[in-house]
Scaffold this motif. Structure first.
Motif, PDB file in Angstrom:
ATOM      1  N   VAL A   1       5.412  -1.371   4.524  1.00 14.27           N
ATOM      2  CA  VAL A   1       6.008  -0.469   3.548  1.00 14.27           C
ATOM      3  C   VAL A   1       7.056  -1.237   2.747  1.00 14.27           C
ATOM      4  O   VAL A   1       7.999  -1.797   3.322  1.00 14.27           O
ATOM      5  CB  VAL A   1       6.656   0.746   4.238  1.00 14.27           C
ATOM      6  CG1 VAL A   1       7.250   1.697   3.204  1.00 14.27           C
ATOM      7  CG2 VAL A   1       5.634   1.473   5.106  1.00 14.27           C
ATOM      8  N   GLY A   2       6.887  -1.258   1.435  1.00 14.25           N
ATOM      9  CA  GLY A   2       7.871  -1.905   0.571  1.00 14.25           C
ATOM     10  C   GLY A   2       8.990  -0.943   0.231  1.00 14.25           C
ATOM     11  O   GLY A   2       8.739   0.144  -0.290  1.00 14.25           O
TER      12      GLY A   2
ATOM     13  N   SER B   1       5.511   7.249  10.924  1.00 13.77           N
ATOM     14  CA  SER B   1       4.513   8.008  11.691  1.00 13.77           C
ATOM     15  C   SER B   1       3.272   8.328  10.866  1.00 13.77           C
ATOM     16  O   SER B   1       2.170   8.435  11.404  1.00 13.77           O
ATOM     17  CB  SER B   1       5.143   9.294  12.220  1.00 13.77           C
ATOM     18  OG  SER B   1       5.512  10.152  11.144  1.00 13.77           O
ATOM     19  N   GLN B   2       3.443   8.478   9.544  1.00 12.31           N
ATOM     20  CA  GLN B   2       2.315   8.839   8.690  1.00 12.31           C
ATOM     21  C   GLN B   2       1.502   7.629   8.241  1.00 12.31           C
ATOM     22  O   GLN B   2       0.373   7.792   7.780  1.00 12.31           O
ATOM     23  CB  GLN B   2       2.817   9.597   7.452  1.00 12.31           C
ATOM     24  CG  GLN B   2       3.409  10.956   7.770  1.00 12.31           C
ATOM     25  CD  GLN B   2       3.657  11.773   6.519  1.00 12.31           C
ATOM     26  OE1 GLN B   2       2.882  11.716   5.564  1.00 12.31           O
ATOM     27  NE2 GLN B   2       4.758  12.526   6.514  1.00 12.31           N
ATOM     28  N   HIS B   3       2.071   6.434   8.363  1.00 15.01           N
ATOM     29  CA  HIS B   3       1.363   5.247   7.863  1.00 15.01           C
ATOM     30  C   HIS B   3       1.385   4.139   8.912  1.00 15.01           C
ATOM     31  O   HIS B   3       1.993   3.067   8.702  1.00 15.01           O
ATOM     32  CB  HIS B   3       1.991   4.758   6.552  1.00 15.01           C
ATOM     33  CG  HIS B   3       2.020   5.794   5.480  1.00 15.01           C
ATOM     34  ND1 HIS B   3       0.929   6.097   4.711  1.00 15.01           N
ATOM     35  CD2 HIS B   3       3.024   6.631   5.085  1.00 15.01           C
ATOM     36  CE1 HIS B   3       1.249   7.059   3.857  1.00 15.01           C
ATOM     37  NE2 HIS B   3       2.514   7.403   4.059  1.00 15.01           N
TER      38      HIS B   3
ATOM     39  N   PHE C   1      -3.936  -1.025  -5.543  1.00  9.85           N
ATOM     40  CA  PHE C   1      -3.680  -1.216  -4.116  1.00  9.85           C
ATOM     41  C   PHE C   1      -2.680  -0.198  -3.575  1.00  9.85           C
ATOM     42  O   PHE C   1      -2.784   0.262  -2.441  1.00  9.85           O
ATOM     43  CB  PHE C   1      -3.171  -2.640  -3.874  1.00  9.85           C
ATOM     44  CG  PHE C   1      -2.958  -2.966  -2.429  1.00  9.85           C
ATOM     45  CD1 PHE C   1      -4.036  -3.049  -1.550  1.00  9.85           C
ATOM     46  CD2 PHE C   1      -1.682  -3.173  -1.928  1.00  9.85           C
ATOM     47  CE1 PHE C   1      -3.849  -3.345  -0.209  1.00  9.85           C
ATOM     48  CE2 PHE C   1      -1.474  -3.476  -0.590  1.00  9.85           C
ATOM     49  CZ  PHE C   1      -2.573  -3.557   0.269  1.00  9.85           C
ATOM     50  N   THR C   2      -1.684   0.161  -4.374  1.00  7.72           N
ATOM     51  CA  THR C   2      -0.673   1.119  -3.942  1.00  7.72           C
ATOM     52  C   THR C   2      -1.277   2.516  -3.861  1.00  7.72           C
ATOM     53  O   THR C   2      -1.748   3.057  -4.859  1.00  7.72           O
ATOM     54  CB  THR C   2       0.524   1.121  -4.909  1.00  7.72           C
ATOM     55  OG1 THR C   2       1.060  -0.200  -4.987  1.00  7.72           O
ATOM     56  CG2 THR C   2       1.609   2.068  -4.435  1.00  7.72           C
TER      57      THR C   2
ATOM     58  N   GLU D   1       0.829  -1.203   0.000  1.00  5.89           N
ATOM     59  CA  GLU D   1       0.000   0.000   0.000  1.00  5.89           C
ATOM     60  C   GLU D   1       0.867   1.258   0.000  1.00  5.89           C
ATOM     61  O   GLU D   1       0.509   2.270  -0.606  1.00  5.89           O
ATOM     62  CB  GLU D   1      -0.920   0.006   1.225  1.00  5.89           C
ATOM     63  CG  GLU D   1      -1.938   1.134   1.220  1.00  5.89           C
ATOM     64  CD  GLU D   1      -2.926   1.015   2.362  1.00  5.89           C
ATOM     65  OE1 GLU D   1      -3.731   1.934   2.532  1.00  5.89           O
ATOM     66  OE2 GLU D   1      -2.885  -0.002   3.079  1.00  5.89           O
ATOM     67  N   VAL D   2       2.014   1.190   0.682  1.00  3.18           N
ATOM     68  CA  VAL D   2       2.964   2.303   0.722  1.00  3.18           C
ATOM     69  C   VAL D   2       4.310   1.793   0.222  1.00  3.18           C
ATOM     70  O   VAL D   2       4.761   0.714   0.623  1.00  3.18           O
ATOM     71  CB  VAL D   2       3.106   2.872   2.152  1.00  3.18           C
ATOM     72  CG1 VAL D   2       4.116   4.015   2.173  1.00  3.18           C
ATOM     73  CG2 VAL D   2       1.759   3.341   2.674  1.00  3.18           C
ATOM     74  N   VAL D   3       4.951   2.578  -0.653  1.00  9.53           N
ATOM     75  CA  VAL D   3       6.178   2.135  -1.304  1.00  9.53           C
ATOM     76  C   VAL D   3       7.234   3.232  -1.213  1.00  9.53           C
ATOM     77  O   VAL D   3       6.931   4.423  -1.406  1.00  9.53           O
ATOM     78  CB  VAL D   3       5.929   1.784  -2.783  1.00  9.53           C
ATOM     79  CG1 VAL D   3       7.232   1.434  -3.488  1.00  9.53           C
ATOM     80  CG2 VAL D   3       4.940   0.630  -2.903  1.00  9.53           C
TER      81      VAL D   3
END
Length: 565
Positions: free
Chosen positions: A530-531, A523-525, A433-434, A400-402
């Protein structure tokens, strides 16, 4: 600790299993040559015999493995097959070159031990013929077998024979020399300084693996290391007959002259399977390399970067993949890897090639990159394409976060990713998804990669038009600059667009504070995996991997991935 296990647990397990098998084989075969069958051989050679045979068994095992990590089509198939079951397992396949190098070093180590032990063996064999005043048993054993087909023990059949002559007139000696020379050339030419500066030297000498494997298969056919036959062991057991060697075969003696035979060659049984797989791999490559490739567009970017846009029937790619390119008019043997910079959603595939060596310069001239006028398609050179092959970047849409980190030319794989994300987010798939990409580009000079800055400018403009500037956060770091350039940057710092890249996002100077960046993203996610994807130097990889582990606390996990091709 849990994140370390998730990132490195399987790799460590595989390495420990591999090392364990090596240790088991060494100990097992060392002990196997301490049994009664080899009693008389040890009388001649002492413990140099098991020290030669134990590493030989480990060599068989590692030579069985060495070809598998470079079967690119097999790895791509396995990666796609297990991707749906275990992303962690699939990620281990991206470390194929690392494992290939480790196996090569293990082969070099066991080869050195094997050679040193056999040097002692040949010396002992020669002593058995020459030292008539020494142990009478060693001399008697060396004299056994006078005829060509007799069951001799000592391969040096005369006290006038030089061991060097034996070395170069026997199957084992000749193949051993060929194997050793090939291995030395392969390993020395694989050093990074040679591979990067003289790629052609690395490419050609690496193909001496053919000589290595042919020599390996035939190395044992000479059957120089010989032990007592099973029949002779029953009739004349060494524990009863060794002390009565002076009466062997005489009337009234219960002990006859022992008979000896060499072990049948076994190496081919270890390597025939991988060799067949590798031959199939090369046949697939050969077939694909002969499929017609059409160059649809040639673009010459600033700082001598050549962009080739191509089409081939049946070509399907994923983000971050790479191909091998051959230009027969430049070289009929050389294949060079290049990351695909196009997106899967585009109707062509492309590669950006920096002109930095003889081969790329020749390709540049063949593609008439130095011409300012448009050229007819029939004047462009023929190309052969092998691939595409998978990399770690294929997993990017599974997070979801990269975080994407590119250093210098390492930014190339992310061109495909950024374009594909744009297509998926805006034009085709609103439910990708990302949701957030943090992109970092570290470069000593942006002029060499102006084509990528142009891509970022295009994406920046399109994001502004669509009102979706939030999904991509990018940071460009200039790690090297001159004082005259710095003065120019200061003067134009207040301009709307960056004076270096032309982007609204201003270029930063120096290197990122990775601890701050990881802390900020964590902190933001919260509650997110995280990839972290890197294409860059090993030192940067170690730093990012360390940060990924140290910042994976609570419900935030950083999963580190690195390009290895």
């Amino acid at each position: 600790m849990g994140n370390f296990a998730a990132n490195e647990g399987l790799s460590i397990f595989v390495i420990l299993v591999w090392l364990g098998i090596n240790a088991f084989l060494f100990v097992h075969f060392y002990m196997a040559f301490l049994v009664e069958k080899w009693f008389y051989t040890r009388v001649l050679l002492g413990h140099a015999l098991p020290w030669a045979r134990a590493p030989a068994a480990c060599l068989n095992f590692n030579c069985m493995l060495i070809l598998l990590p470079v079967c690119r089509n097999l790895l791509s198939f396995l990666r796609g097959t297990i991707q749906c079951c275990s992303r962690t397992a699939a990620r281990q396949l991206d470390r194929n070159i690392t494992f290939h190098k480790m196996v090569a070093y293990m082969i070099a180590f066991h080869t050195a031990v094997h050679i040193i032990a056999h040097l002692f063996n040949f010396e002992y064999f020669m002593d058995g013929q020459l030292n008539r005043d020494g142990s009478p048993l060693t001399f008697v054993l060396s004299e056994i077998g006078g005829g060509d087909n007799a069951s001799f023990l000592n391969p040096i059949r005369s006290n006038e024979t030089n061991p060097t002559v034996v070395l170069f007139t026997t199957v084992a000696g000749l193949t051993g020399v060929a194997i050793t020379l090939a291995l030395i050339l392969i390993i020395t030419s694989s050093m990074e300084v040679i591979r990067r500066s003289y790629f052609e030297v690395f490419w050609y000498t690496h193909h001496l693996f053919v000589v290595f494997f042919v020599g390996l298969v035939f190395h044992g056919f000479g059957r120089i290391v010989r032990g007592q036959t099973a029949t002779s062991l029953v009739a004349d057991p060494p524990k009863d007959c060794a002390a009565r060697f002076e009466t062997w075969g005489s009337d009234g003696s219960n002990c006859t002259t022992p008979a000896f035979a060499g072990n049948p060659p076994m190496t081919w049984k270890w390597v025939v399977g991988p060799m067949i797989l590798y031959v199939c791999e090369r046949l697939v490559r050969f077939y694909r390399s002969h499929q017609k490739v059409v160059i649809t567009k040639v673009v010459m970017h600033p700082s001598k970067t050549l962009e080739l846009q191509m089409k081939r029937k049946g070509f399907h790619m994923e983000v971050g993949q790479y191909v091998f390119i051959q230009c027969p008019s430049v070289s009929g043997l050389e294949w060079h890897p290049f990351t695909l910079t196009s997106a899967p959603e585009e109707d062509y595939f492309s590669a950006h090639i920096r002109i930095v060596g003889d081969w790329t310069q020749a390709l540049y001239e063949a593609c008439v990159g130095d011409k300012t006028k448009p050229q007819e398609a029939w004047k462009l050179p023929k190309l052969a394409i092998d691939g595409p092959f998978g990399t770690a970047s294929e997993d990017v849409f599974g997070y979801e976060v990269v975080m994407l980190v590119g250093a210098g030319i390492g930014v190339t794989p992310f061109a495909s990713i950024l374009k594909s994300v744009w297509y998926k987010r805006i034009q085709q798939n609103q439910d990708v998804f990302t949701k957030k990409i943090y992109f970092y580009w570290l470069c000593p000079e942006t002029q060499a990669f102006e084509w990528f800055a142009d891509l970022l400018q295009s994406l920046e403009g399109q994001m502004s038009e669509k009102g979706v500037t939030d999904f991509l956060s990018y940071n460009i770091y200039l790690t090297r600059w001159k004082e005259t350039e710095a003065a120019h940057f200061r003067v134009h710092h207040e301009a709307e667009n960056d004076p270096i890249t032309g982007l609204k996002q201003k270029t930063l100077y120096g290197k990122p504070n990775w601890d701050h960046e990881f802390t900020n993203i964590a902190s933001q996610h919260p509650g997110t995996k995280v990839g972290v994807f890197l294409c860059g130097p090993p030192q940067l990889g170690k730093s990012l991997e360390k940060q990924s582990l140290s910042h994976s606390e609570g419900d935030v996990k950083f999963i580190f991935n690195k390009e290895n091709f």
